[in-house]
Design a protein around this motif. Structure first.
Motif, PDB file in Angstrom:
ATOM      1  N   MET A   1       0.840  -1.204   0.000  1.00 43.50           N
ATOM      2  CA  MET A   1       0.000   0.000   0.000  1.00 43.50           C
ATOM      3  C   MET A   1       0.876   1.256   0.000  1.00 43.50           C
ATOM      4  SD  MET A   1      -2.839   1.306   2.809  1.00 43.50           S
ATOM      5  CE  MET A   1      -3.843  -0.165   2.618  1.00 43.50           C
ATOM      6  N   THR A   2       0.499   2.220  -0.815  1.00 39.16           N
ATOM      7  CA  THR A   2       1.227   3.485  -0.867  1.00 39.16           C
ATOM      8  C   THR A   2       1.106   4.228   0.452  1.00 39.16           C
ATOM      9  OG1 THR A   2       0.906   3.715  -3.252  1.00 39.16           O
ATOM     10  CG2 THR A   2       1.390   5.719  -2.032  1.00 39.16           C
ATOM     11  N   ASP A  47      -2.059   5.041  -7.552  1.00 37.73           N
ATOM     12  CA  ASP A  47      -1.584   3.653  -7.590  1.00 37.73           C
ATOM     13  C   ASP A  47      -1.175   3.224  -6.181  1.00 37.73           C
ATOM     14  OD1 ASP A  47      -1.964   3.652 -10.292  1.00 37.73           O
ATOM     15  OD2 ASP A  47       0.156   3.654 -10.838  1.00 37.73           O
ATOM     16  N   GLY A  48      -1.705   2.096  -5.742  1.00 36.56           N
ATOM     17  CA  GLY A  48      -1.368   1.602  -4.412  1.00 36.56           C
ATOM     18  C   GLY A  48      -2.181   2.213  -3.290  1.00 36.56           C
ATOM     19  N   VAL A  49      -3.100   3.135  -3.621  1.00 38.32           N
ATOM     20  CA  VAL A  49      -4.003   3.733  -2.634  1.00 38.32           C
ATOM     21  C   VAL A  49      -5.325   2.968  -2.678  1.00 38.32           C
ATOM     22  CG1 VAL A  49      -5.258   5.818  -1.949  1.00 38.32           C
ATOM     23  CG2 VAL A  49      -2.930   5.996  -2.877  1.00 38.32           C
ATOM     24  N   PRO A  50      -5.894   2.591  -1.544  1.00 38.42           N
ATOM     25  CA  PRO A  50      -7.174   1.873  -1.568  1.00 38.42           C
ATOM     26  C   PRO A  50      -8.228   2.625  -2.374  1.00 38.42           C
ATOM     27  CG  PRO A  50      -6.262   1.862   0.644  1.00 38.42           C
ATOM     28  CD  PRO A  50      -5.396   2.777  -0.168  1.00 38.42           C
ATOM     29  N   SER A  51      -8.953   1.898  -3.246  1.00 41.41           N
ATOM     30  CA  SER A  51      -9.987   2.474  -4.105  1.00 41.41           C
ATOM     31  C   SER A  51      -9.423   3.557  -5.023  1.00 41.41           C
ATOM     32  CB  SER A  51     -11.145   3.044  -3.269  1.00 41.41           C
ATOM     33  OG  SER A  51     -11.728   2.043  -2.457  1.00 41.41           O
ATOM     34  N   GLU A 162     -13.377   5.945  10.041  1.00 39.56           N
ATOM     35  CA  GLU A 162     -11.942   5.729   9.893  1.00 39.56           C
ATOM     36  C   GLU A 162     -11.642   5.471   8.428  1.00 39.56           C
ATOM     37  OE1 GLU A 162      -8.068   5.542  11.249  1.00 39.56           O
ATOM     38  OE2 GLU A 162      -9.871   5.950  12.444  1.00 39.56           O
ATOM     39  N   PRO A 163     -10.800   6.299   7.780  1.00 37.21           N
ATOM     40  CA  PRO A 163     -10.545   6.123   6.350  1.00 37.21           C
ATOM     41  C   PRO A 163      -9.727   4.866   6.062  1.00 37.21           C
ATOM     42  CG  PRO A 163      -9.097   7.802   7.238  1.00 37.21           C
ATOM     43  CD  PRO A 163     -10.054   7.444   8.338  1.00 37.21           C
ATOM     44  N   LYS A 164      -9.771   4.447   4.809  1.00 36.42           N
ATOM     45  CA  LYS A 164      -9.021   3.270   4.387  1.00 36.42           C
ATOM     46  C   LYS A 164      -7.514   3.515   4.381  1.00 36.42           C
ATOM     47  CE  LYS A 164     -12.657   1.703   1.191  1.00 36.42           C
ATOM     48  NZ  LYS A 164     -12.972   1.420  -0.232  1.00 36.42           N
ATOM     49  N   SER A 165      -7.116   4.772   4.325  1.00 37.34           N
ATOM     50  CA  SER A 165      -5.701   5.111   4.221  1.00 37.34           C
ATOM     51  C   SER A 165      -5.422   6.379   5.012  1.00 37.34           C
ATOM     52  CB  SER A 165      -5.330   5.326   2.749  1.00 37.34           C
ATOM     53  OG  SER A 165      -4.058   5.921   2.620  1.00 37.34           O
ATOM     54  N   ASP A 166      -4.230   6.460   5.600  1.00 38.91           N
ATOM     55  CA  ASP A 166      -3.861   7.685   6.309  1.00 38.91           C
ATOM     56  C   ASP A 166      -3.569   8.831   5.340  1.00 38.91           C
ATOM     57  OD1 ASP A 166      -1.451   6.911   5.256  1.00 38.91           O
ATOM     58  OD2 ASP A 166      -0.376   6.815   7.162  1.00 38.91           O
ATOM     59  N   SER A 167      -3.622   8.532   4.041  1.00 41.18           N
ATOM     60  CA  SER A 167      -3.455   9.588   3.036  1.00 41.18           C
ATOM     61  C   SER A 167      -4.677  10.491   2.953  1.00 41.18           C
ATOM     62  CB  SER A 167      -3.206   8.965   1.658  1.00 41.18           C
ATOM     63  OG  SER A 167      -2.051   8.156   1.662  1.00 41.18           O
ATOM     64  N   ALA A 168      -5.809  10.033   3.491  1.00 41.71           N
ATOM     65  CA  ALA A 168      -7.044  10.810   3.391  1.00 41.71           C
ATOM     66  C   ALA A 168      -6.875  12.190   4.005  1.00 41.71           C
ATOM     67  CB  ALA A 168      -8.197  10.057   4.052  1.00 41.71           C
ATOM     68  N   ASP A 169      -6.311  12.255   5.191  1.00 45.67           N
ATOM     69  CA  ASP A 169      -6.126  13.551   5.854  1.00 45.67           C
ATOM     70  C   ASP A 169      -5.200  14.454   5.043  1.00 45.67           C
ATOM     71  OD1 ASP A 169      -6.151  15.425   8.239  1.00 45.67           O
ATOM     72  OD2 ASP A 169      -4.022  14.931   8.160  1.00 45.67           O
ATOM     73  N   LEU A 170      -4.188  13.874   4.430  1.00 50.66           N
ATOM     74  CA  LEU A 170      -3.239  14.646   3.630  1.00 50.66           C
ATOM     75  C   LEU A 170      -3.929  15.348   2.468  1.00 50.66           C
ATOM     76  CD1 LEU A 170      -0.225  15.331   2.981  1.00 50.66           C
ATOM     77  CD2 LEU A 170      -0.206  13.253   1.584  1.00 50.66           C
ATOM     78  N   MET A 189     -13.883  12.264  -2.354  1.00 50.03           N
ATOM     79  CA  MET A 189     -13.120  11.422  -1.429  1.00 50.03           C
ATOM     80  C   MET A 189     -13.894  10.211  -0.928  1.00 50.03           C
ATOM     81  SD  MET A 189     -11.002  14.154   0.931  1.00 50.03           S
ATOM     82  CE  MET A 189      -9.832  12.866   1.396  1.00 50.03           C
ATOM     83  N   TRP A 190     -15.157  10.099  -1.303  1.00 47.21           N
ATOM     84  CA  TRP A 190     -16.000   9.054  -0.738  1.00 47.21           C
ATOM     85  C   TRP A 190     -15.408   7.645  -0.831  1.00 47.21           C
ATOM     86  CZ3 TRP A 190     -19.282   8.408   2.829  1.00 47.21           C
ATOM     87  CH2 TRP A 190     -20.086   7.274   2.881  1.00 47.21           C
ATOM     88  N   PRO A 191     -14.702   7.263  -1.907  1.00 46.32           N
ATOM     89  CA  PRO A 191     -14.147   5.902  -1.958  1.00 46.32           C
ATOM     90  C   PRO A 191     -13.252   5.551  -0.770  1.00 46.32           C
ATOM     91  CG  PRO A 191     -14.059   6.904  -4.126  1.00 46.32           C
ATOM     92  CD  PRO A 191     -14.480   7.992  -3.169  1.00 46.32           C
ATOM     93  N   LEU A 192     -12.656   6.560  -0.134  1.00 43.30           N
ATOM     94  CA  LEU A 192     -11.793   6.297   1.013  1.00 43.30           C
ATOM     95  C   LEU A 192     -12.580   6.061   2.300  1.00 43.30           C
ATOM     96  CD1 LEU A 192      -8.994   8.945   0.348  1.00 43.30           C
ATOM     97  CD2 LEU A 192      -8.770   6.454   0.180  1.00 43.30           C
ATOM     98  N   TYR A 193     -13.878   6.332   2.275  1.00 46.23           N
ATOM     99  CA  TYR A 193     -14.701   6.213   3.477  1.00 46.23           C
ATOM    100  C   TYR A 193     -15.887   5.266   3.307  1.00 46.23           C
ATOM    101  CZ  TYR A 193     -12.179  10.430   4.904  1.00 46.23           C
ATOM    102  OH  TYR A 193     -11.193  11.335   5.238  1.00 46.23           O
ATOM    103  N   SER A 194     -16.125   4.804   2.096  1.00 48.20           N
ATOM    104  CA  SER A 194     -17.358   4.075   1.788  1.00 48.20           C
ATOM    105  C   SER A 194     -17.503   2.767   2.544  1.00 48.20           C
ATOM    106  CB  SER A 194     -17.434   3.809   0.274  1.00 48.20           C
ATOM    107  OG  SER A 194     -16.305   3.070  -0.158  1.00 48.20           O
ATOM    108  N   HIS A 195     -16.392   2.229   3.034  1.00 48.99           N
ATOM    109  CA  HIS A 195     -16.459   0.958   3.761  1.00 48.99           C
ATOM    110  C   HIS A 195     -17.119   1.108   5.124  1.00 48.99           C
ATOM    111  CE1 HIS A 195     -13.134   3.123   5.472  1.00 48.99           C
ATOM    112  NE2 HIS A 195     -13.080   2.280   6.486  1.00 48.99           N
ATOM    113  N   GLY A 196     -17.211   2.327   5.622  1.00 50.39           N
ATOM    114  CA  GLY A 196     -17.647   2.540   6.999  1.00 50.39           C
ATOM    115  C   GLY A 196     -19.141   2.568   7.203  1.00 50.39           C
TER     116      GLY A 196
END
Length: 233
Positions: A1-2, A47-51, A162-170, A189-196
């Motif tokens: 994962m990136t 690339d390498g970022v969830p969703s 909780e986002p799928k990646s800590d890159s979300a805040d960035l 940004m929804w793909p980073l949170y849709s799992h929740g």
């Protein structure tokens, strides 16, 4: 994962960001504007970022909707502005608006924002108008509770996930300053949170409204006005 650092360096290289700027969200303000008008140069960013594929597709839709960033009178837009919105009928606007409000109600309820859910439970009526919308009031005492909810609580809803990646805040600042619009940011940004949550794309209808140049205004708790651009013959 990136990792967050890897994504920041990827952004820095793609946009030729000052190497002295720190790895912080504010350093990426204006990042997406660098790739106007067509988004070329963003390939592989996620690339390498969830969703990552879904994130990229949403950006493609953003660039397509906003189109050219050159102003008619000269110069370039600082933000993504829809200047040549595709035509849409009032019935379609009403349908999208109702879908968006219902999705927000479900999201607020699932994320335990009881005040927002309560205001939307009342089912504010949708009124479709045409022309330039008036400005929302600025003085706190002039704002109705529903407007306060849309300005203060709805923009923070997905922060409860909780986002799928800590890159979300960035990326949140870069996404917000696309249009200074929290709803548009949260669609992108929804793909980073849709799992929740078990809600399918709650900000999708809002994006469709935005892409057609529709703006909303709230002056009473029982009704939300949606303004269509005036079409001249």
């Amino acid at each position: 994962m990136t990792t967050r650092t890897e994504l920041f360096e990827r952004c820095r290289e793609a946009a030729r960001i000052d190497p002295e700027l720190p790895e912080e969200p504010d350093s990426l303000i204006g990042f997406f504007q660098t790739f106007r008008p067509d988004g070329r140069g963003l390939e592989g960013l996620f690339d390498g970022v969830p969703s990552g594929d879904d994130l990229h597709r949403r950006l493609e839709r953003l660039f397509e909707a906003a189109g050219d960033d050159r102003r008619p009178e000269g110069g370039r837009d600082a933000y993504f502005i829809v200047r040549r919105a595709r035509l849409i009928g009032p019935k379609q606007v009403e349908r999208l608006a109702q879908q968006w409000l219902e999705q927000l109600r479900l999201l607020a309820s699932e994320l335990d924002d009881r005040e927002t859910a309560r205001l939307l439970d009342r089912g504010p009526a949708v009124r479709v108008l045409e022309g330039i919308p008036p400005k929302h009031p600025k003085r706190p005492e002039e704002k109705v509770p529903l407007l306060v909810a849309f300005e203060e609580r709805v923009p923070r809803l997905i922060e409860r996930i909780e986002p799928k990646s800590d890159s979300a805040d960035l990326l949140r600042q870069a996404y917000y300053f696309v249009h200074c619009d929290a709803m548009l940011r949260d669609f992108l940004m929804w793909p980073l949170y849709s799992h929740g949550v078990e809600i399918d794309d709650p900000f999708g209808p809002y994006f469709e409204l935005w892409a057609h140049g529709i703006k909303y205004r709230i002056f009473q708790d029982s009704q939300i006005d949606f303004y269509m651009p005036r079409v001249f013959a």
